[in-house]
Design an enzyme around this catalytic site. Sequence first.
Site, short mmCIF file in Angstrom:
data_model
loop_
_atom_site.label_atom_id
_atom_site.label_comp_id
_atom_site.label_asym_id
_atom_site.label_seq_id
_atom_site.Cartn_x
_atom_site.Cartn_y
_atom_site.Cartn_z
N ALA A 1 -19.77 110.42 28.68
CA ALA A 1 -20.65 110.33 27.51
C ALA A 1 -20.23 109.13 26.69
CB ALA A 1 -20.52 111.61 26.69
N GLY A 45 -18.95 113.03 31.65
CA GLY A 45 -20.40 113.14 31.84
C GLY A 45 -20.87 112.41 33.09
N GLU A 69 -12.22 114.99 29.70
CA GLU A 69 -12.59 115.33 28.31
C GLU A 69 -11.44 115.94 27.53
OE1 GLU A 69 -14.44 115.77 30.96
OE2 GLU A 69 -16.56 115.41 30.53
N GLU A 118 -20.40 114.72 35.79
CA GLU A 118 -21.39 115.79 35.60
C GLU A 118 -22.77 115.34 36.11
OE1 GLU A 118 -20.20 116.34 31.44
OE2 GLU A 118 -19.76 118.44 31.92
C1 3H9 Z 1 -17.81 113.27 27.95
O1 3H9 Z 1 -18.19 112.71 28.94
C2 3H9 Z 1 -18.41 114.54 27.43
C3 3H9 Z 1 -19.31 115.19 28.43
O2 3H9 Z 1 -18.58 116.13 29.18
C4 3H9 Z 1 -20.42 116.00 27.86
C5 3H9 Z 1 -21.13 115.64 26.66
C6 3H9 Z 1 -22.25 116.56 26.30
N1 3H9 Z 1 -17.71 105.74 25.51
O3 3H9 Z 1 -10.43 101.75 28.70
P1 3H9 Z 1 -10.97 100.36 28.77
C7 3H9 Z 1 -14.97 101.42 26.01
S1 3H9 Z 1 -16.54 112.63 27.05
C8 3H9 Z 1 -17.73 104.63 24.77
O4 3H9 Z 1 -10.24 99.30 28.04
P2 3H9 Z 1 -10.37 100.26 31.58
C9 3H9 Z 1 -13.55 101.22 25.49
O5 3H9 Z 1 -13.44 101.64 24.16
C10 3H9 Z 1 -16.11 111.13 27.88
N2 3H9 Z 1 -16.93 103.56 25.00
O6 3H9 Z 1 -11.19 99.89 30.29
C11 3H9 Z 1 -13.36 99.73 25.67
O7 3H9 Z 1 -14.02 99.09 24.59
P3 3H9 Z 1 -13.44 97.73 24.00
C12 3H9 Z 1 -15.33 111.37 29.12
C13 3H9 Z 1 -16.09 103.64 26.04
O8 3H9 Z 1 -10.97 99.49 32.68
C14 3H9 Z 1 -14.15 99.43 26.93
O9 3H9 Z 1 -15.06 100.52 27.10
N3 3H9 Z 1 -14.91 110.13 29.68
C15 3H9 Z 1 -16.03 104.78 26.84
O10 3H9 Z 1 -8.91 100.15 31.32
C16 3H9 Z 1 -13.29 99.30 28.16
O11 3H9 Z 1 -12.47 100.46 28.26
C17 3H9 Z 1 -13.76 109.57 29.34
O12 3H9 Z 1 -12.99 110.09 28.57
C18 3H9 Z 1 -16.89 105.86 26.55
N4 3H9 Z 1 -16.89 106.99 27.30
O13 3H9 Z 1 -10.65 101.80 31.83
C19 3H9 Z 1 -13.46 108.23 29.97
N5 3H9 Z 1 -15.08 104.58 27.80
O14 3H9 Z 1 -13.50 96.75 25.11
C20 3H9 Z 1 -12.96 107.28 28.94
C21 3H9 Z 1 -14.59 103.34 27.59
O15 3H9 Z 1 -14.35 97.46 22.86
N6 3H9 Z 1 -12.75 105.97 29.47
N7 3H9 Z 1 -15.19 102.78 26.53
O16 3H9 Z 1 -12.05 98.07 23.57
C22 3H9 Z 1 -11.68 105.63 30.24
O17 3H9 Z 1 -10.88 106.45 30.61
C23 3H9 Z 1 -11.53 104.19 30.59
O18 3H9 Z 1 -12.27 103.44 29.68
C24 3H9 Z 1 -11.97 103.79 32.03
C25 3H9 Z 1 -11.91 102.26 32.17
C26 3H9 Z 1 -11.03 104.45 33.03
C27 3H9 Z 1 -13.39 104.23 32.29
#
Ligand code: 3H9
Length: 694
Positions: A66, A105, A128, A108
Amino acid sequence: MTAITQSVDLERRGRVAVLTVNNPPVNALSQHVRQGLRDGVNQATADATVGAIVITCAGRTFVAGADITEFGKPPKEPGLHEVLDRIEGAPKPVVAAVHGTALGGGLEVALACHYRVGVKTARFGLPEVRLGLLPGAGGTQRLPRVVGVEKALQMIVSGDPIGADEALTHGLIDAIVDGDLTGAGVAFAEKVLDDNRPLKKIRDVEDKIAQARGKPEVFASFRKSVARQTRGFRAPESCIKAVEAAVALPFDAGLTRERELFLELLASPESRAQRYFFFAERDAAKIPDVPPDTPAKEIKKAAVLGAGTMGGGIAMNFANASIPVTVIEVSREPLERGLGVVRKNYEATASKGRLTAADVERRMGLIHGAMDLGAIADADIVVEAVFEDMPIKKDVFAKLDKICKADAVLATNTSTLDVDVIASVTRRPESVIGMHFFSPANVMRLLEVVRGAKTSKTTIATAMAVGRRIAKVPVLVGVCDGFVGNRMLHARGSQAEKLILEGAPPHQVDKVLYDFGFPMGPFAMGDLAGLDVGWRIRKGKGLTSPVADRLCELGRFGQKTGAGYYHYVGNDRTPIPDPEVEKIILEVAKAQSIARRAISDAEILERLLYPMVNEGAKILDEKLAIRASDIDVIWVYGYGWPVYRGGPMFWADSIGLKVIRDRMREFQRQHGDAWQPAARLARLADAGKGFLDP
Ligand code: 3H9
């Protein structure tokens, strides 16, 4: 190709419609992505010439979850549930084609599809819980139906992703594909059509959850197994409850229960803190005057000076990241001892099944011992971890200046000495920087990168980049006594000493911090680290700490001598309050004419944490940290501050700076001017603002 929304395209490949999400950087499910998926599926469904649908992503990854920036704001239509219903309910097969990470998400979405394929390097997870949440779009209901209850619990409660091979073994994906992913997804969809395969809806799959039905012991034993590492967190228990609902309730009722639990978590202070921290950690990588395009030097070879506990741990970090590293010691005996400890550490990890024997040998093979500084002449980075003594450090850096290649980064791991003074003995202060690792250096994630007055931008960019490469969380700080972390720790430590003299026993002080969420309090920590370390430093600086000094004079150095602030029985590390220590405390209090009284837990917490917050405010005023959230990152990764409380500055904002300022003024009247609120704290309190407010 048709654009459905700004981030979702629809393309036809024969009888297969391909929906491609393109929402950089990580294809998060922002409103236009959700709308694009819903409308794209609708359009493809309505088109009689379309036989099947493939959902895939452009850029570096499948949907990573999400859009976290939307949380806490008014919801925008369509909700993710509606989109997933549309996908799962489509009358034509929908295939997810995954590369990168299908997270939260994103997974999902994939679970709502009828089939899933992924490339060999794809990863799948529901992280999450790390945001203080649970998978809120059916993940807790669908995943156990696919991989079974135990595997689902493990994935959802740890948040750890699994690789494609494991996903295939557990039936989470139907095939691993190679070559062009969209082409492979289309080919898979064609095959589904040719073979007339059914629409596999996970919501209807029962066999795996049926196995856990009527077996509460499955959940009881899982709860027990994670109790220690989830202490204090709110989300893990809610995750478990949601999976219990998957087993106990029909699918739709389970979804409703999941939704309730999700909304509860979304509104919780713990999740707010953890979501804040997600961005805080990423912000720490951003340095206003060192933009991302600042050229960093490529690090092919590293060197570490000193094979002690610190040096050995630092060398392991390089080897773990496949960077060859030369470790220098003055003579053979300490060198061999140090490398022996490194080997033992690796073997201990291997014995727990977390490394193979071949990994141990490969990593040891990257670490070379030497006694001649000439061996590091070609190193791209040198980290000095010799004895914490300025004349020694100066001598070492003067030698490095002569030996090292012109563009090498010269880093010091000092935790107490002035980086500028160390840099001044070289002809290249621009290449000198602090890289302050935390003990044990191979385990602790925090790296304080200390910018000297003359450190160049390239040196900073290189240290930050190499820090990330060796899996640390680097945070840039300025030069001052103790840098950011230890300076604040000292503010807390001196209050802890005062509290025991005023009447709170060490175990009460420790328990207050333990209950707050720290792994242990200052006295248990001192016993673990060894009280003799601080004693030696104090003696060198002509300082005293009456109770700690008395303990050391009695040979009570902590756990290693079986006694310190507590006593220990045999090899058991449980701290047991000791009447001997109480006696010493009473004597010191009497000698200093300190009136003793019972002190409440609430006061202990204020006395310990408010001075930290105040010191943090001074650090910001002195521009020694770039932003308040960097201080929080330092405390969470370096000192065990519970992430579900955000960090000291976030926590202070949640209490309210006015409350803290007023209480500090009361303490100032009682205990003196050490309690004077810092200028920034007073100013923000007056303005009704917090440290993190823009
Ligand atoms: C969810 O999904 C809830 C659902 O179950 C249901 C809802 C109803 N959103 O980490 P990075 C940004 S909860 C917005 O440096 P990497 C991050 O801030 C979500 N922004 O890259 C950064 O911005 P900036 C569950 C996001 O290659 C940029 O993207 N998912 C999101 O080292 C690059 O990120 C997670 O918790 C987001 N979801 O790693 C996954 N994700 O460049 C969270 C990232 O401005 N994300 N950004 O600083 C991660 O674990 C890592 O970002 C990922 C990439 C592994 C994907």
